[in-house]
Motif scaffolding. Structure first.
Motif, PDB file in Angstrom:
ATOM      1  N   TYR A  20      -3.226  -0.248   6.072  1.00  0.00           N
ATOM      2  CA  TYR A  20      -2.239   0.269   5.129  1.00  0.00           C
ATOM      3  C   TYR A  20      -1.878  -0.837   4.145  1.00  0.00           C
ATOM      4  N   THR A  21      -1.962  -0.524   2.869  1.00  0.00           N
ATOM      5  CA  THR A  21      -1.622  -1.486   1.829  1.00  0.00           C
ATOM      6  C   THR A  21      -0.322  -1.063   1.164  1.00  0.00           C
ATOM      7  N   LEU A  22       0.622  -1.991   1.127  1.00  0.00           N
ATOM      8  CA  LEU A  22       1.915  -1.785   0.479  1.00  0.00           C
ATOM      9  C   LEU A  22       1.899  -2.536  -0.838  1.00  0.00           C
ATOM     10  N   THR A  23       2.199  -1.818  -1.917  1.00  0.00           N
ATOM     11  CA  THR A  23       2.241  -2.401  -3.256  1.00  0.00           C
ATOM     12  C   THR A  23       3.565  -2.048  -3.906  1.00  0.00           C
ATOM     13  N   ILE A  24       4.207  -3.035  -4.521  1.00  0.00           N
ATOM     14  CA  ILE A  24       5.411  -2.808  -5.332  1.00  0.00           C
ATOM     15  C   ILE A  24       5.199  -3.599  -6.619  1.00  0.00           C
ATOM     16  N   GLU A  25       4.553  -2.967  -7.579  1.00  0.00           N
ATOM     17  CA  GLU A  25       4.199  -3.641  -8.819  1.00  0.00           C
ATOM     18  C   GLU A  25       5.448  -4.147  -9.535  1.00  0.00           C
ATOM     19  N   GLY A  26       5.371  -5.393 -10.005  1.00  0.00           N
ATOM     20  CA  GLY A  26       6.479  -5.995 -10.725  1.00  0.00           C
ATOM     21  C   GLY A  26       7.539  -6.615  -9.838  1.00  0.00           C
ATOM     22  N   LEU A  27       7.400  -6.452  -8.523  1.00  0.00           N
ATOM     23  CA  LEU A  27       8.413  -6.994  -7.612  1.00  0.00           C
ATOM     24  C   LEU A  27       7.799  -7.919  -6.565  1.00  0.00           C
ATOM     25  N   ALA A  28       6.616  -7.571  -6.065  1.00  0.00           N
ATOM     26  CA  ALA A  28       6.011  -8.362  -4.997  1.00  0.00           C
ATOM     27  C   ALA A  28       4.499  -8.148  -4.991  1.00  0.00           C
ATOM     28  N   GLU A  29       3.795  -9.108  -4.441  1.00  0.00           N
ATOM     29  CA  GLU A  29       2.351  -9.014  -4.299  1.00  0.00           C
ATOM     30  C   GLU A  29       2.006  -8.008  -3.196  1.00  0.00           C
ATOM     31  N   PRO A  30       0.866  -7.335  -3.308  1.00  0.00           N
ATOM     32  CA  PRO A  30       0.458  -6.385  -2.269  1.00  0.00           C
ATOM     33  C   PRO A  30       0.221  -7.082  -0.924  1.00  0.00           C
ATOM     34  N   THR A  31       0.410  -6.341   0.140  1.00  0.00           N
ATOM     35  CA  THR A  31       0.093  -6.829   1.475  1.00  0.00           C
ATOM     36  C   THR A  31      -0.557  -5.694   2.256  1.00  0.00           C
ATOM     37  N   THR A  32      -1.429  -6.047   3.174  1.00  0.00           N
ATOM     38  CA  THR A  32      -2.154  -5.053   3.964  1.00  0.00           C
ATOM     39  C   THR A  32      -1.902  -5.296   5.442  1.00  0.00           C
ATOM     40  N   PHE A  76       3.965  12.522   4.952  1.00  0.00           N
ATOM     41  CA  PHE A  76       3.812  12.430   3.491  1.00  0.00           C
ATOM     42  C   PHE A  76       2.399  11.967   3.135  1.00  0.00           C
ATOM     43  N   MET A  77       1.908  10.967   3.863  1.00  0.00           N
ATOM     44  CA  MET A  77       0.593  10.411   3.550  1.00  0.00           C
ATOM     45  C   MET A  77      -0.521  11.419   3.804  1.00  0.00           C
ATOM     46  N   ARG A  78      -0.399  12.195   4.867  1.00  0.00           N
ATOM     47  CA  ARG A  78      -1.412  13.226   5.131  1.00  0.00           C
ATOM     48  C   ARG A  78      -1.381  14.307   4.053  1.00  0.00           C
ATOM     49  N   ARG A  79      -0.186  14.659   3.598  1.00  0.00           N
ATOM     50  CA  ARG A  79      -0.046  15.709   2.591  1.00  0.00           C
ATOM     51  C   ARG A  79      -0.443  15.232   1.199  1.00  0.00           C
ATOM     52  N   ASP A  80       0.046  14.032   0.824  1.00  0.00           N
ATOM     53  CA  ASP A  80      -0.104  13.554  -0.551  1.00  0.00           C
ATOM     54  C   ASP A  80      -1.168  12.470  -0.729  1.00  0.00           C
ATOM     55  N   GLY A  81      -1.683  11.952   0.367  1.00  0.00           N
ATOM     56  CA  GLY A  81      -2.674  10.893   0.285  1.00  0.00           C
ATOM     57  C   GLY A  81      -2.076   9.497   0.169  1.00  0.00           C
ATOM     58  N   GLU A  82      -0.764   9.414  -0.005  1.00  0.00           N
ATOM     59  CA  GLU A  82      -0.052   8.142  -0.113  1.00  0.00           C
ATOM     60  C   GLU A  82       1.431   8.418   0.055  1.00  0.00           C
ATOM     61  N   PHE A  83       2.197   7.340   0.243  1.00  0.00           N
ATOM     62  CA  PHE A  83       3.647   7.450   0.309  1.00  0.00           C
ATOM     63  C   PHE A  83       4.220   6.678  -0.864  1.00  0.00           C
ATOM     64  N   LEU A  84       5.073   7.327  -1.641  1.00  0.00           N
ATOM     65  CA  LEU A  84       5.725   6.707  -2.788  1.00  0.00           C
ATOM     66  C   LEU A  84       7.232   6.670  -2.561  1.00  0.00           C
ATOM     67  N   LEU A  85       7.838   5.537  -2.858  1.00  0.00           N
ATOM     68  CA  LEU A  85       9.291   5.409  -2.822  1.00  0.00           C
ATOM     69  C   LEU A  85       9.722   4.808  -4.152  1.00  0.00           C
ATOM     70  N   ARG A  86      10.374   5.618  -4.970  1.00  0.00           N
ATOM     71  CA  ARG A  86      10.849   5.161  -6.279  1.00  0.00           C
ATOM     72  C   ARG A  86      12.289   4.679  -6.137  1.00  0.00           C
ATOM     73  N   PHE A  87      12.568   3.511  -6.721  1.00  0.00           N
ATOM     74  CA  PHE A  87      13.927   2.981  -6.660  1.00  0.00           C
ATOM     75  C   PHE A  87      14.218   2.143  -7.899  1.00  0.00           C
ATOM     76  N   ILE A  98       2.487   3.038  -0.389  1.00  0.00           N
ATOM     77  CA  ILE A  98       1.716   2.708   0.803  1.00  0.00           C
ATOM     78  C   ILE A  98       0.519   3.646   0.814  1.00  0.00           C
ATOM     79  N   ARG A  99      -0.670   3.043   0.891  1.00  0.00           N
ATOM     80  CA  ARG A  99      -1.923   3.806   0.930  1.00  0.00           C
ATOM     81  C   ARG A  99      -2.767   3.331   2.101  1.00  0.00           C
ATOM     82  N   GLN A 100      -3.542   4.242   2.624  1.00  0.00           N
ATOM     83  CA  GLN A 100      -4.535   3.831   3.591  1.00  0.00           C
ATOM     84  C   GLN A 100      -5.643   3.115   2.836  1.00  0.00           C
ATOM     85  N   SER A 101      -6.126   2.044   3.416  1.00  0.00           N
ATOM     86  CA  SER A 101      -7.177   1.281   2.726  1.00  0.00           C
ATOM     87  C   SER A 101      -8.361   1.066   3.639  1.00  0.00           C
TER      88      SER A 101
END
Length: 101
Positions: A20-32, A76-87, A98-101
């Motif tokens: 699983y890769t977590l990305t928050i563009e503009g705030l932090a580097e991705p991590t898996t 959410f990930m099974r339904r949408d292919g990814e999980f998005l949290l907007r804040f 968060i996406r499966q990688s």
């Protein structure tokens, strides 16, 4: 890097076919991570360190770290292919993904 994955080590060989890769563009580097809960724990850590309205933070934390969080996010990930949290923080909009990688 956003944080450290505790339940799995991507530097060692493992038999799991999903990471699983977590990305928050503009705030932090991705991590898996090889465990979804690790990715959620890292996201929760980032949200706690980011200035967010307390009522929204509580809702976000319930979603990603409350009882059954991995199941909720997994749905959410099974339904949408990814999980998005907007804040929003300090008048900036972010999207945690968060996406499966």
């Amino acid at each position: 890097m956003i944080g450290t994955c505790n339940r799995g080590d991507l530097n060692r060989e493992h038999t799991l076919s999903t990471a699983y890769t977590l990305t928050i563009e503009g705030l932090a580097e991705p991590t898996t991570c090889i465990d979804l809960q690790d990715a959620l724990d890292i996201l929760a850590e980032v949200l706690r360190r980011t200035p967010i309205r307390p009522d929204r933070l509580s809702a976000y934390l319930w979603m990603i770290s409350g009882e059954g969080a991995a199941d909720r996010v997994g749905d959410f990930m099974r339904r949408d292919g990814e999980f998005l949290l907007r804040f929003t923080s300090a008048n900036q909009r972010y999207v945690a993904v968060i996406r499966q990688s």
